[in-house]
Design a protein around this motif. Structure first.
Motif, PDB file in Angstrom:
ATOM      1  N   ASN A  32       0.829  -1.214   0.000  1.00 33.26           N
ATOM      2  CA  ASN A  32       0.000   0.000   0.000  1.00 33.26           C
ATOM      3  C   ASN A  32       0.859   1.259   0.000  1.00 33.26           C
ATOM      4  O   ASN A  32       0.727   2.133   0.862  1.00 33.26           O
ATOM      5  CB  ASN A  32      -0.954  -0.007   1.187  1.00 33.26           C
ATOM      6  N   GLU A  34       1.108   3.472  -2.702  1.00 38.29           N
ATOM      7  CA  GLU A  34       0.791   4.247  -3.899  1.00 38.29           C
ATOM      8  C   GLU A  34       1.192   5.714  -3.769  1.00 38.29           C
ATOM      9  O   GLU A  34       1.397   6.394  -4.777  1.00 38.29           O
ATOM     10  CB  GLU A  34      -0.703   4.162  -4.223  1.00 38.29           C
ATOM     11  N   SER A  75      -0.685  -5.512  -1.242  1.00 35.12           N
ATOM     12  CA  SER A  75      -1.271  -4.179  -1.437  1.00 35.12           C
ATOM     13  C   SER A  75      -2.707  -4.270  -1.927  1.00 35.12           C
ATOM     14  O   SER A  75      -3.050  -5.101  -2.776  1.00 35.12           O
ATOM     15  CB  SER A  75      -0.444  -3.389  -2.458  1.00 35.12           C
ATOM     16  N   THR A  76      -3.551  -3.387  -1.388  1.00 33.44           N
ATOM     17  CA  THR A  76      -4.939  -3.290  -1.838  1.00 33.44           C
ATOM     18  C   THR A  76      -5.206  -1.956  -2.522  1.00 33.44           C
ATOM     19  O   THR A  76      -6.330  -1.699  -2.948  1.00 33.44           O
ATOM     20  CB  THR A  76      -5.899  -3.467  -0.651  1.00 33.44           C
ATOM     21  N   ASP A  77      -4.181  -1.114  -2.618  1.00 32.99           N
ATOM     22  CA  ASP A  77      -4.327   0.163  -3.316  1.00 32.99           C
ATOM     23  C   ASP A  77      -3.739   0.006  -4.728  1.00 32.99           C
ATOM     24  O   ASP A  77      -3.735  -1.098  -5.286  1.00 32.99           O
ATOM     25  CB  ASP A  77      -3.659   1.294  -2.527  1.00 32.99           C
ATOM     26  N   LYS A  78      -3.234   1.070  -5.317  1.00 28.57           N
ATOM     27  CA  LYS A  78      -2.747   1.022  -6.694  1.00 28.57           C
ATOM     28  C   LYS A  78      -1.241   0.778  -6.803  1.00 28.57           C
ATOM     29  O   LYS A  78      -0.648   1.005  -7.860  1.00 28.57           O
ATOM     30  CB  LYS A  78      -3.100   2.338  -7.397  1.00 28.57           C
TER      31      LYS A  78
END
Length: 259
Positions: A13, A15, A39-42
């Protein structure tokens, strides 16, 4: 022109900065590997768009995660970066010159990390930390350890020094800094050999002013004005928290024996 170096970056995470970190590294390295631990974001999307190779793995701990990065790299020469560390143009140029005529003379190179605070100029002349970030993995490797991730240089291996600093955007704000110190203190308390209870209790009672002076005076944070005063207090509290948590471990162990 890039050099035959692979940069590896541990991430989760990230980004906020991962794009800047990758682009800065690509000034001089020919490969970037991102070791992502969920990661769960970009983060992954940004890394892949910039040409980085992403290796997915659960978090195994600091040194162990670095080992994954080392093994995933194509080149033997590695640049170890965190997801908040920027290779400034002058550092990229210095590394490029080092490799201009082939592999450099030494197997390990250290550089100074300069904190880039959320407000104000980069701390280039104080609070510097030296790190061995550029190395040949055939000579040294990250420790196979869950908590510690800095390798020891083998006897007889000479360490070169780079002049230009690596810019460390280590915290977004003071709340983020305090959270980082709290998490690090907890991990170190769990993974450090326990010192005698009486010594830890003395440190809990008397240690914090000394920890503060170490940051504020010896490391030069007084030069950053009120902001440096705040950072020194947070750092001192984080160091004190490790002692307090180790006292708690002692007390839990004692309670367990009595039960």
């Amino acid at each position: 022109m890039t050099a035959p170096i692979s940069a590896f970056i541990r991430a989760k995470n990230e980004e906020r900065m991962i794009g800047d970190v990758i682009r800065a590294a690509q000034q001089v390295v020919s490969e970037v590997v991102v070791v992502d631990s969920g990661s769960t974001d970009k983060t992954i999307e940004i890394a892949e768009e910039l040409g980085a190779r992403v290796v997915r793995s659960p978090w195994l701990g600091g040194g162990k995660q670095k080992r994954l990065g080392e093994d995933a790299c194509t080149h033997d020469w590695l640049l170890d970066l965190d997801a908040d560390e920027i290779v400034a143009p002058e550092l990229a140029s210095e590394i490029g010159v080092l490799f201009a005529n082939g592999a450099p003379e030494r197997s390990v190179y250290q550089m100074m990390m300069a904190t880039a605070p959320p407000v104000g100029a980069v701390w280039r002349d104080f609070n510097l930390v030296d790190r061995r970030k550029l190395y040949d993995r055939r000579v040294v490797r990250a420790p196979d350890h869950a908590n510690y991730d800095q390798f020891d240089v083998p006897s007889g291996v000479s360490v070169g020094k780079l002049r230009a600093p690596l810019l460390h955007y280590s915290f977004r704000d003071l709340a983020h800094l305090e959270d980082k110190f709290t998490r690090n203190s907890a991990g170190r308390a769990r993974n450090t050999k326990l010192k005698p209870l009486w010594l830890l209790q003395l440190r809990v009672v008397f240690g914090k002013p000394f920890y503060f002076l170490n940051q504020y005076v010896r490391r030069g944070l007084w030069r950053a004005g009120w902001y440096g005063f705040a950072v020194a207090n947070i750092a001192a509290h984080g160091r004190w928290m490790k002692d307090a948590l180790m006292v708690e471990i002692h007390l839990r162990n004692r309670q367990g024996r009595e039960d």
